[in-house]
Design a protein around this motif. Structure first.
Motif, PDB file in Angstrom:
ATOM      1  N   PRO A  61      16.756 -27.945   2.892  1.00 26.39           N
ATOM      2  CA  PRO A  61      15.517 -27.279   3.286  1.00 26.39           C
ATOM      3  C   PRO A  61      15.829 -26.072   4.165  1.00 26.39           C
ATOM      4  O   PRO A  61      16.682 -26.149   5.047  1.00 26.39           O
ATOM      5  N   PRO A  62      15.157 -24.948   3.914  1.00 26.79           N
ATOM      6  CA  PRO A  62      15.514 -23.735   4.643  1.00 26.79           C
ATOM      7  C   PRO A  62      15.019 -23.742   6.081  1.00 26.79           C
ATOM      8  O   PRO A  62      14.073 -24.436   6.431  1.00 26.79           O
ATOM      9  N   VAL A  63      15.684 -22.940   6.898  1.00 30.92           N
ATOM     10  CA  VAL A  63      15.213 -22.646   8.244  1.00 30.92           C
ATOM     11  C   VAL A  63      14.237 -21.479   8.078  1.00 30.92           C
ATOM     12  O   VAL A  63      14.588 -20.457   7.492  1.00 30.92           O
ATOM     13  N   VAL A  64      13.002 -21.643   8.559  1.00 27.85           N
ATOM     14  CA  VAL A  64      11.975 -20.627   8.372  1.00 27.85           C
ATOM     15  C   VAL A  64      11.640 -19.996   9.724  1.00 27.85           C
ATOM     16  O   VAL A  64      11.140 -20.670  10.616  1.00 27.85           O
ATOM     17  N   ALA A  65      11.941 -18.700   9.838  1.00 31.10           N
ATOM     18  CA  ALA A  65      11.554 -17.926  11.016  1.00 31.10           C
ATOM     19  C   ALA A  65      10.252 -17.216  10.665  1.00 31.10           C
ATOM     20  O   ALA A  65      10.210 -16.438   9.719  1.00 31.10           O
ATOM     21  N   SER A  66       9.178 -17.504  11.401  1.00 32.94           N
ATOM     22  CA  SER A  66       7.854 -16.988  11.070  1.00 32.94           C
ATOM     23  C   SER A  66       7.381 -15.966  12.097  1.00 32.94           C
ATOM     24  O   SER A  66       7.687 -16.066  13.280  1.00 32.94           O
ATOM     25  N   VAL A 107      18.261 -19.394   5.176  1.00 33.89           N
ATOM     26  CA  VAL A 107      17.362 -18.917   6.231  1.00 33.89           C
ATOM     27  C   VAL A 107      16.402 -17.920   5.586  1.00 33.89           C
ATOM     28  O   VAL A 107      16.835 -16.997   4.885  1.00 33.89           O
ATOM     29  N   VAL A 108      15.098 -18.122   5.811  1.00 37.49           N
ATOM     30  CA  VAL A 108      14.096 -17.213   5.263  1.00 37.49           C
ATOM     31  C   VAL A 108      13.153 -16.744   6.360  1.00 37.49           C
ATOM     32  O   VAL A 108      12.948 -17.430   7.357  1.00 37.49           O
ATOM     33  N   VAL A 109      12.593 -15.556   6.145  1.00 39.97           N
ATOM     34  CA  VAL A 109      11.616 -14.981   7.058  1.00 39.97           C
ATOM     35  C   VAL A 109      10.249 -15.093   6.406  1.00 39.97           C
ATOM     36  O   VAL A 109      10.076 -14.731   5.245  1.00 39.97           O
ATOM     37  N   LYS A 110       9.285 -15.601   7.161  1.00 40.99           N
ATOM     38  CA  LYS A 110       7.912 -15.757   6.693  1.00 40.99           C
ATOM     39  C   LYS A 110       7.040 -14.910   7.622  1.00 40.99           C
ATOM     40  O   LYS A 110       6.799 -15.284   8.755  1.00 40.99           O
ATOM     41  N   ALA A 111       6.619 -13.737   7.117  1.00 37.33           N
ATOM     42  CA  ALA A 111       5.881 -12.798   7.962  1.00 37.33           C
ATOM     43  C   ALA A 111       4.517 -12.509   7.362  1.00 37.33           C
ATOM     44  O   ALA A 111       4.370 -12.394   6.148  1.00 37.33           O
TER      45      ALA A 111
END
Length: 145
Positions: A61-66, A107-111
């Protein structure tokens, strides 16, 4: 008494009745099926739409930086999803520690779509500076809306 009549003894049945276990399992299955779509992880973000490939099913499961619409940072690390607002440096430190333990974790960015491009790039550069080899961007597929 009767000499020729002998009373037969019943032997105890050595079988487990599994019907109650099946009933409990089916009730739990129904509960999980109903609650799974209701439970959402992370922060409410209005993602931009775009055609993109999804992560492979066998990946961790990815680490999500929002980044939400107010420009505040959050971090979602699989099971430990927190709603606390973080500073950019705190996000980098936490993600860097996770990547040191599990280098293959995505690692994904959720903006939010209303966030300036500069803020997203700043987060991506900070994550790469923390040791993340590649950062992905989360989007909504056009048919979701």
């Amino acid at each position: 008494m009767h000499q020729g009549y002998q009373r037969k003894r019943r032997r105890p049945v050595a079988e487990i009745n599994v019907v109650p276990y099946i009933d409990v399992m089916l009730v739990l299955l129904i509960i999980f099926m109903v609650t799974a779509p209701i439970v959402t992880q992370g922060v409410k973000v209005d993602l931009p739409q775009g055609q993109a490939e999804s992560l492979p099913a066998d990946s961790k499961p990815p680490v999500v930086a929002s980044i939400d619409a107010m420009g505040e940072y959050y971090l979602d690390v699989g099971s430990s999803s927190t709603k606390e607002v973080l500073e950019l440096e705190d996000v980098a430190v936490r993600v860097g520690a996770i990547i040191q333990l599990e280098p293959e974790r995505p690692v994904v960015v959720k903006a939010d779509r209303s966030i300036p491009y500069e803020k997203v790039i700043q987060l991506m550069v900070t994550l790469q500076g923390a040791g993340v080899p590649s950062v992905g961007l989360m989007t909504d597929s056009p048919e979701d809306k």
